[in-house]
Design an enzyme around this catalytic site. Structure first.
Site, PDB file in Angstrom:
ATOM      1  CB  CYS A 107      -6.895  10.838   5.566  1.00 47.94           C
ATOM      2  SG  CYS A 107      -8.236  10.469   4.433  1.00 47.94           S
ATOM      3  CB  VAL A 139       9.172   8.682   4.555  1.00 49.06           C
ATOM      4  CG1 VAL A 139       8.668   8.764   5.993  1.00 49.06           C
ATOM      5  CG2 VAL A 139      10.589   8.132   4.510  1.00 49.06           C
ATOM      6  CG  ASP A 140       6.285   5.772   7.969  1.00 47.97           C
ATOM      7  OD1 ASP A 140       7.493   5.932   8.208  1.00 47.97           O
ATOM      8  OD2 ASP A 140       5.384   6.324   8.636  1.00 47.97           O
ATOM      9  CB  CYS A 195      -9.502   4.071   7.712  1.00 54.53           C
ATOM     10  SG  CYS A 195      -8.659   4.172   6.115  1.00 54.53           S
ATOM     11  CB  SER A 206       0.443   6.301   2.049  1.00 55.41           C
ATOM     12  OG  SER A 206       1.734   6.561   2.575  1.00 55.41           O
ATOM     13  N   GLY A 217       0.845  -1.195   0.000  1.00 51.96           N
ATOM     14  CA  GLY A 217       0.000   0.000   0.000  1.00 51.96           C
ATOM     15  C   GLY A 217       0.874   1.236   0.000  1.00 51.96           C
TER      16      GLY A 217
END
Length: 375
Positions: free
Chosen positions: A198, A14-15, A102, A11, A9
């Site tokens: 978000c 950075v993660d 979510c 997004s 996934g």
């Protein structure tokens, strides 16, 4: 092209970028997938989710890593599965946690389904959490970096979801993640972490919520009935909140900060008191809705463990008793501040997340009084 075994996934942060990098470098055949969960209207939502910027960054990272990227629009599913619940809870005077929903409804349901439709076996995300696999049983563990641990938001996941999920960052501290991204030349290495919900992004929360729940001004009272001022709408506030009350000097009261200590939605009253540790905010017990157990069942009908009633809270010792309907009665060893109906209580045994539930009620004195008056 090799069939991707794992879909990451992406997004645009950075993660997830480093999660994909670590899997690629481990020799896993992977691909990325960018999820659009909120249908932005530029005229309406300027300053919101930054979806287009995040999409460009996700594409750039996958290009840098040499992996394919897919796109899916889950905005309809997000509206029905997360946002409508979010609005209904605020309208009822509760404070929901959309990140928990979510994860359950979108990231580990629709995203997982999409990954399998693409022929993958598993998904991976940039969450700071770990999965221990013991003889076919999946255990959700805190991330090693306790300051970034996100198991609190993942407590609604089950065995099937965890069996098909990888958390490549679970063992890493956040500074190391940024160092890895910088060393690899990833364009997200210095990108600021997203904060808040978000679909609200950097916008003013009250302004956003007022689009869906119009302002309904009412009285602001102390618990003993002194009128302090007027509020713009009880659903704009949560227990323990200090910001946005706009209370100046009040005759007969010390010049100390005011905090929200209760809400009476039916009578449209916001209760406030002075002092962060007001007795009206303190509770020793809570009762929950039906609990979810990661193992599929509770460890016992009554047991001791630790709990968090908010993200990043330190472990709180407690005793848990299971109700016949699956709800929980939890007694804490020490009084808790601003335990908030609608939020989640999440249970732990050491580093293992056992599961959790939505908080339904507490024994805070004002909440007890308001329940009795409504009965």
């Amino acid at each position: 092209m090799t069939q991707a075994r794992i879909i990451v996934g992406m997004s645009g942060g950075v993660d997830s970028s480093v999660a994909a990098l670590r899997l690629r470098d481990a020799g896993e055949p992977i691909a990325g997938l960018f999820m659009q969960n909120w249908a932005e209207d530029d005229a309406l939502d300027g300053g919101g989710c930054r979806a287009e910027e995040d999409r460009r960054d996700a594409v750039a990272v996958c290009g840098r890593l040499g992996i394919p990227i897919h796109f899916r629009d889950f905005s309809g599913e997000y509206w029905a599965g997360v946002f409508e619940h979010f609005l209904a809870e605020y309208a009822a005077g509760r404070t929901p946690n959309p990140d928990v929903l979510c994860n359950r409804e979108i990231k580990f349901k629709h995203f997982l389904d999409a990954a399998r439709e693409l022929g993958a076996e598993s998904i991976a995300t940039g969450h700071y959490a770990r999965v221990a696999r013991d003889g076919g049983r999946q255990r959700l563990l805190r991330g090693r970096d306790r300051g970034k641990d996100q198991s609190y938001f993942l407590h609604q996941l089950g065995q099937a979801q965890l069996a098909a999920t990888e958390f490549p960052l679970g063992e890493l501290p956040k500074p190391e993640v940024r160092r890895i991204a910088e060393a690899a030349g990833l364009p997200t290495a210095a990108k600021k972490d997203s904060t808040g919900i978000c679909f609200i992004g950097e916008r003013d929360f009250r302004e956003f919520l007022s689009r869906y729940l119009p302002a309904r001004p009412g009285r602001m009272l102390t618990p003993d009935g002194h009128e302090i001022g007027e509020h713009p709408g009880v659903f704009y506030f949560t227990l323990g909140q200090r910001e946005g009350l706009n209370i100046g000097g009040v005759r007969g009261f010390e010049p100390a900060p005011w905090y929200v200590v209760g809400k009476d939605v039916a009578r449209n009253i916001l209760y406030v008191d002075q002092g962060a540790d007001s007795r009206w905010l303190r509770s020793e017990r809570l009762w929950s809705e039906t609990a979810h157990w990661i193992a599929g069942a509770p460890p016992a009908a009554r047991f001791r463990c630790t709990a968090q009633v908010r993200y990043r809270q330190h472990d709180q010792a407690c005793e848990v008793e299971l109700g016949e309907d699956g709800s929980l009665a939890i007694a804490f060893a020490q009084p808790q501040r601003a335990v908030t109906p609608g939020q989640s209580v999440v249970l732990y045994d050491g580093d293992e997340c056992l599961g959790g539930a939505v908080i339904a009620a507490t024994d805070a004195p004002l909440e007890r009084r308001l329940r009795a008056e409504a009965a």
